[in-house]
Design an enzyme around this catalytic site. Structure first.
Site, PDB file in Angstrom:
ATOM      1  N   ARG B  51       0.846  -1.185   0.000  1.00 40.17           N
ATOM      2  CA  ARG B  51       0.000   0.000   0.000  1.00 40.17           C
ATOM      3  C   ARG B  51       0.884   1.238   0.000  1.00 40.17           C
ATOM      4  NH1 ARG B  51      -3.420  -2.199   4.900  1.00 40.17           N
ATOM      5  NH2 ARG B  51      -1.385  -3.151   5.147  1.00 40.17           N
ATOM      6  N   ASP B  53       2.259   4.961  -0.138  1.00 39.10           N
ATOM      7  CA  ASP B  53       1.765   6.231   0.400  1.00 39.10           C
ATOM      8  C   ASP B  53       1.583   7.270  -0.706  1.00 39.10           C
ATOM      9  OD1 ASP B  53       1.613   5.745   3.197  1.00 39.10           O
ATOM     10  OD2 ASP B  53       3.802   5.833   3.313  1.00 39.10           O
ATOM     11  N   ARG B 199      11.885   4.856   3.799  1.00 36.39           N
ATOM     12  CA  ARG B 199      12.096   6.308   3.891  1.00 36.39           C
ATOM     13  C   ARG B 199      12.840   6.680   5.178  1.00 36.39           C
ATOM     14  NH1 ARG B 199       6.180   8.426   2.816  1.00 36.39           N
ATOM     15  NH2 ARG B 199       7.142  10.394   3.461  1.00 36.39           N
TER      16      ARG B 199
END
Lengths: 253, 253
Positions: B51, B53, B199
């Site tokens: 999923r 972002d 990230r």
């Protein structure tokens, strides 16, 4: 007036091309308006190595700008990179131009890359950056055909109707076609190109890649010097102006 | 109901992310509405391998879609690629899913790429596709630090506060950092990642690259399992979901 050299990167899509026009925003206008802020409000004279068309991208366009006062190239680069925001135009390098240097006329080599996305699915990530050709292309055949265009020729068959060059004689130094994953990438170099020459050569080579024409056909088109015999003009969005080389290279920062 | 596997490419910027949300257009919604047109108007159930972002791109997201009737994968791919227009979302491959296959739970390897544009000039051509870091990065030091994070660990220090995974134990199989021209590119692979793990690892490695921290620091952060000790969460726009691998790979067309 001190003369500065700049290396620019820009997206082609948002602009009407390099040159100022009445019908929309040009790269030249954005650069000139940013430079005017460092020039007492006066729009300075600007000259580009190549006048890219609407939609054509640049990684390494070189331009000259004449300012009224001296400014450190580092500071000029940073200030213009700031004042051209938020447009997709960046100032990669700057330099004080060498004596007698001209961004356009002193260039001894120009390089372009043309990207073809060669798959069934339409472009998503690189939408606006590639030409989408669905039918499988034979890149090796395109490369073979391309090699036969190298050297000094009259490129009238591949020039735009609107081309203003006095002579169509050009020396083509490189025209490589290679498959890189889902892409077919054309890389070409010459001292200078005619208007639409790269896009017309690509459109012609694609007919070879699709098997509609033989590998000797583009050379026959060249020899005919007949513009109506060449393939279509490949779309602007696949083209990127990647570099300019000079005999006396500016001392870039 | 026949189950289909699809490989998607999309830009992250125009979407609120993969998952349907009230505050904007999701990749899932665009895909579901296109699929409904091939499914008698009924929105079919769709599941993604990851999923992504808002802002995160995909070259190789894999999803499953359950349709009410059989349709040839080739036809499905072309029809969805058409009906998802003009959104920057393309259907690269399609297949009838193998028996018992699930896009999310059958995945044995996921790959991400993170692109950092490491130069003074802001991004122009790749605006929205890279994280712009002006200060020079030592990619070799980042790579060395990254190697110390490989293997099976509790990655709590690199997970988002909102992460819903029951366990933070993950096995990191690859975390390579390389300089490619003006870019520093991070490539990472694992069976699965925690929310924001890539990230957060990138944001931490950048502190090493800037010389603000030593090459052993990211491992000490990992060992602390303390989220507050890690570097910043690198921006979404530099991240791209590049592939998903399965033990039983669908028979892609």
């Amino acid at each position: 007036m001190p003369l500065y050299a700049l290396t620019l990167e820009y997206q082609g899509g948002p602009f009407v091309g390099w040159q100022r026009q009445d019908n929309g925003l040009s790269v030249q206008q954005v650069l000139e308006e940013a430079a005017a802020k460092l020039n007492g409000g006066v729009v300075p004279p600007v000259v580009a190595a190549g006048r890219t068309d609407a939609g054509v991208h640049a990684e390494g366009q070189v331009v000259q700008v004449a300012l009224e006062r001296e400014i450190a190239p580092l500071k000029l680069r940073e200030a213009l990179d700031f004042h051209t925001r938020p447009h997709p135009l960046a100032i990669r390098r700057a330099a004080l131009a060498p004596e007698g240097w001209n961004a356009r006329f002193s260039a001894i080599r120009r390089g372009y890359r043309y990207r073809i996305l060669n798959r069934r699915a339409r472009p998503a990530l690189d939408d606006g950056r590639v030409w989408h050709v669905k039918a499988p292309l034979d890149a090796a055949a395109m490369h073979e055909a391309a090699q036969r265009l190298l050297g000094r020729h009259d490129f009238s068959a591949f020039r735009a109707a609107a081309c203003q060059a006095k002579s169509a004689l050009r020396t083509l130094d490189r025209l490589d076609v290679a498959r890189i994953g889902e892409e077919v990438v054309v890389t070409t170099e010459a001292r200078s190109f005619l208007h639409h020459q790269v896009r017309n050569m690509v459109g012609t080579l694609v007919e070879v890649g699709q098997g509609r024409r033989g590998v000797d056909w583009p050379r026959r088109v060249l020899d005919s010097a007949d513009r109506t015999r060449a393939g279509m003009t490949a779309p602007a969005e696949g083209l990127c102006f990647i570099f300019v080389r000079y005999e006396r290279e500016p001392d870039w920062v």
